[in-house]
Design a protein around this motif. Structure first.
Motif, PDB file in Angstrom:
ATOM      1  N   THR A  58     143.977  34.901 -42.398  1.00  0.00           N
ATOM      2  CA  THR A  58     142.620  35.046 -42.884  1.00  0.00           C
ATOM      3  C   THR A  58     142.643  35.049 -44.402  1.00  0.00           C
ATOM      4  OG1 THR A  58     142.012  36.362 -40.964  1.00  0.00           O
ATOM      5  CG2 THR A  58     140.576  36.531 -42.877  1.00  0.00           C
ATOM      6  N   ILE A  59     141.750  34.244 -45.001  1.00  0.00           N
ATOM      7  CA  ILE A  59     141.641  34.196 -46.456  1.00  0.00           C
ATOM      8  C   ILE A  59     140.176  34.324 -46.850  1.00  0.00           C
ATOM      9  CG2 ILE A  59     143.689  32.729 -46.676  1.00  0.00           C
ATOM     10  CD1 ILE A  59     141.687  30.411 -47.325  1.00  0.00           C
ATOM     11  N   GLN A  60     139.942  34.540 -48.137  1.00  0.00           N
ATOM     12  CA  GLN A  60     138.584  34.507 -48.673  1.00  0.00           C
ATOM     13  C   GLN A  60     138.484  33.311 -49.606  1.00  0.00           C
ATOM     14  OE1 GLN A  60     137.926  38.286 -50.574  1.00  0.00           O
ATOM     15  NE2 GLN A  60     136.992  39.109 -48.712  1.00  0.00           N
ATOM     16  N   VAL A  61     137.358  32.618 -49.518  1.00  0.00           N
ATOM     17  CA  VAL A  61     137.111  31.468 -50.376  1.00  0.00           C
ATOM     18  C   VAL A  61     135.814  31.724 -51.122  1.00  0.00           C
ATOM     19  CG1 VAL A  61     136.659  28.979 -50.414  1.00  0.00           C
ATOM     20  CG2 VAL A  61     138.270  29.924 -48.753  1.00  0.00           C
ATOM     21  N   VAL A  62     135.832  31.536 -52.426  1.00  0.00           N
ATOM     22  CA  VAL A  62     134.637  31.709 -53.248  1.00  0.00           C
ATOM     23  C   VAL A  62     134.061  30.327 -53.533  1.00  0.00           C
ATOM     24  CG1 VAL A  62     133.731  32.577 -55.429  1.00  0.00           C
ATOM     25  CG2 VAL A  62     135.600  33.792 -54.274  1.00  0.00           C
ATOM     26  N   LEU A  63     132.784  30.147 -53.171  1.00  0.00           N
ATOM     27  CA  LEU A  63     132.106  28.866 -53.368  1.00  0.00           C
ATOM     28  C   LEU A  63     130.843  29.068 -54.181  1.00  0.00           C
ATOM     29  CD1 LEU A  63     132.216  27.495 -49.700  1.00  0.00           C
ATOM     30  CD2 LEU A  63     133.747  26.877 -51.566  1.00  0.00           C
ATOM     31  N   GLU A  64     130.484  28.053 -54.946  1.00  0.00           N
ATOM     32  CA  GLU A  64     129.190  28.060 -55.619  1.00  0.00           C
ATOM     33  C   GLU A  64     128.108  28.037 -54.543  1.00  0.00           C
ATOM     34  OE1 GLU A  64     129.499  24.462 -57.774  1.00  0.00           O
ATOM     35  OE2 GLU A  64     130.884  25.284 -59.253  1.00  0.00           O
ATOM     36  N   LEU A  65     126.941  28.593 -54.854  1.00  0.00           N
ATOM     37  CA  LEU A  65     125.865  28.685 -53.873  1.00  0.00           C
ATOM     38  C   LEU A  65     125.509  27.318 -53.289  1.00  0.00           C
ATOM     39  CD1 LEU A  65     123.748  30.315 -52.357  1.00  0.00           C
ATOM     40  CD2 LEU A  65     122.242  30.035 -54.335  1.00  0.00           C
ATOM     41  N   GLU A  66     125.404  26.296 -54.132  1.00  0.00           N
ATOM     42  CA  GLU A  66     125.039  24.964 -53.655  1.00  0.00           C
ATOM     43  C   GLU A  66     126.088  24.413 -52.685  1.00  0.00           C
ATOM     44  OE1 GLU A  66     124.401  20.530 -55.518  1.00  0.00           O
ATOM     45  OE2 GLU A  66     123.846  22.247 -56.749  1.00  0.00           O
ATOM     46  N   LEU A  67     127.357  24.593 -53.004  1.00  0.00           N
ATOM     47  CA  LEU A  67     128.428  24.116 -52.126  1.00  0.00           C
ATOM     48  C   LEU A  67     128.446  24.898 -50.809  1.00  0.00           C
ATOM     49  CD1 LEU A  67     130.744  22.133 -51.874  1.00  0.00           C
ATOM     50  CD2 LEU A  67     132.210  23.789 -53.026  1.00  0.00           C
ATOM     51  N   LEU A  68     128.187  26.187 -50.875  1.00  0.00           N
ATOM     52  CA  LEU A  68     128.107  27.013 -49.666  1.00  0.00           C
ATOM     53  C   LEU A  68     126.975  26.537 -48.763  1.00  0.00           C
ATOM     54  CD1 LEU A  68     128.974  29.510 -48.027  1.00  0.00           C
ATOM     55  CD2 LEU A  68     127.384  30.838 -49.431  1.00  0.00           C
ATOM     56  N   GLN A  69     125.830  26.234 -49.353  1.00  0.00           N
ATOM     57  CA  GLN A  69     124.691  25.755 -48.565  1.00  0.00           C
ATOM     58  C   GLN A  69     124.995  24.395 -47.935  1.00  0.00           C
ATOM     59  OE1 GLN A  69     121.699  25.996 -51.622  1.00  0.00           O
ATOM     60  NE2 GLN A  69     121.073  28.059 -51.002  1.00  0.00           N
ATOM     61  N   GLU A  70     125.671  23.520 -48.685  1.00  0.00           N
ATOM     62  CA  GLU A  70     126.047  22.217 -48.132  1.00  0.00           C
ATOM     63  C   GLU A  70     127.053  22.374 -46.999  1.00  0.00           C
ATOM     64  OE1 GLU A  70     127.302  19.606 -51.261  1.00  0.00           O
ATOM     65  OE2 GLU A  70     125.407  19.825 -52.336  1.00  0.00           O
ATOM     66  N   ALA A  71     127.985  23.306 -47.149  1.00  0.00           N
ATOM     67  CA  ALA A  71     128.964  23.560 -46.083  1.00  0.00           C
ATOM     68  C   ALA A  71     128.256  24.084 -44.831  1.00  0.00           C
ATOM     69  CB  ALA A  71     130.020  24.555 -46.557  1.00  0.00           C
ATOM     70  N   ASP A  72     127.296  24.971 -45.017  1.00  0.00           N
ATOM     71  CA  ASP A  72     126.535  25.489 -43.875  1.00  0.00           C
ATOM     72  C   ASP A  72     125.766  24.375 -43.168  1.00  0.00           C
ATOM     73  OD1 ASP A  72     127.416  28.100 -44.164  1.00  0.00           O
ATOM     74  OD2 ASP A  72     125.669  28.726 -45.345  1.00  0.00           O
ATOM     75  N   ALA A 111     135.867  26.420 -39.565  1.00  0.00           N
ATOM     76  CA  ALA A 111     136.485  25.243 -38.940  1.00  0.00           C
ATOM     77  C   ALA A 111     136.230  24.003 -39.787  1.00  0.00           C
ATOM     78  CB  ALA A 111     135.936  25.039 -37.529  1.00  0.00           C
ATOM     79  N   LEU A 112     135.035  23.909 -40.357  1.00  0.00           N
ATOM     80  CA  LEU A 112     134.712  22.778 -41.223  1.00  0.00           C
ATOM     81  C   LEU A 112     135.627  22.760 -42.446  1.00  0.00           C
ATOM     82  CD1 LEU A 112     132.350  20.565 -41.771  1.00  0.00           C
ATOM     83  CD2 LEU A 112     131.639  22.257 -43.452  1.00  0.00           C
ATOM     84  N   ILE A 113     135.834  23.921 -43.059  1.00  0.00           N
ATOM     85  CA  ILE A 113     136.694  24.007 -44.244  1.00  0.00           C
ATOM     86  C   ILE A 113     138.143  23.692 -43.876  1.00  0.00           C
ATOM     87  CG2 ILE A 113     137.612  25.592 -45.988  1.00  0.00           C
ATOM     88  CD1 ILE A 113     134.770  26.871 -46.026  1.00  0.00           C
ATOM     89  N   ARG A 114     138.600  24.198 -42.721  1.00  0.00           N
ATOM     90  CA  ARG A 114     139.964  23.877 -42.265  1.00  0.00           C
ATOM     91  C   ARG A 114     140.135  22.373 -42.087  1.00  0.00           C
ATOM     92  NH1 ARG A 114     139.507  28.353 -38.990  1.00  0.00           N
ATOM     93  NH2 ARG A 114     138.903  27.107 -37.204  1.00  0.00           N
ATOM     94  N   ASP A 115     139.157  21.737 -41.429  1.00  0.00           N
ATOM     95  CA  ASP A 115     139.236  20.295 -41.206  1.00  0.00           C
ATOM     96  C   ASP A 115     139.212  19.521 -42.528  1.00  0.00           C
ATOM     97  OD1 ASP A 115     139.381  20.713 -38.516  1.00  0.00           O
ATOM     98  OD2 ASP A 115     137.353  20.004 -38.071  1.00  0.00           O
ATOM     99  N   ALA A 116     138.397  19.977 -43.477  1.00  0.00           N
ATOM    100  CA  ALA A 116     138.335  19.316 -44.777  1.00  0.00           C
ATOM    101  C   ALA A 116     139.677  19.420 -45.500  1.00  0.00           C
ATOM    102  CB  ALA A 116     137.220  19.927 -45.626  1.00  0.00           C
ATOM    103  N   LEU A 117     140.321  20.569 -45.413  1.00  0.00           N
ATOM    104  CA  LEU A 117     141.631  20.729 -46.050  1.00  0.00           C
ATOM    105  C   LEU A 117     142.683  19.871 -45.368  1.00  0.00           C
ATOM    106  CD1 LEU A 117     141.579  24.555 -46.738  1.00  0.00           C
ATOM    107  CD2 LEU A 117     141.505  22.714 -48.430  1.00  0.00           C
ATOM    108  N   ARG A 118     142.637  19.806 -44.042  1.00  0.00           N
ATOM    109  CA  ARG A 118     143.580  18.937 -43.324  1.00  0.00           C
ATOM    110  C   ARG A 118     143.339  17.473 -43.691  1.00  0.00           C
ATOM    111  NH1 ARG A 118     142.199  22.189 -38.386  1.00  0.00           N
ATOM    112  NH2 ARG A 118     143.839  23.753 -38.265  1.00  0.00           N
TER     113      ARG A 118
END
Length: 58
Positions: A3-17, A29-36
């Motif tokens: 388990t980790i913590q990731v700090v994102l800008e508000l706009e990037l967080l909203q786009e990820a959501d 899962a989206l962030i894991r897939d993007a990193l892979r």
């Protein structure tokens, strides 16, 4: 899995959501897939990229 913590800008967080909702998956899962996905082209070329997307979006 760790388990980790990731700090994102508000706009990037909203786009990820939005992307997670669109693909019916959790944000983590989206962030894991993007990193892979970011890692794959260097390891296995374009075929690996195509293979990854074909299997991860099924």
């Amino acid at each position: 899995m760790q388990t980790i913590q990731v700090v994102l800008e508000l706009e990037l967080l909203q786009e990820a959501d939005q992307a997670a909702k669109k693909h019916h998956m959790h944000r983590s899962a989206l962030i894991r897939d993007a990193l892979r996905l970011h890692r794959l082209p260097r390891r296995s070329g374009l075929w690996g990229l195509k293979f990854f997307w074909m299997n991860s979006m099924a």
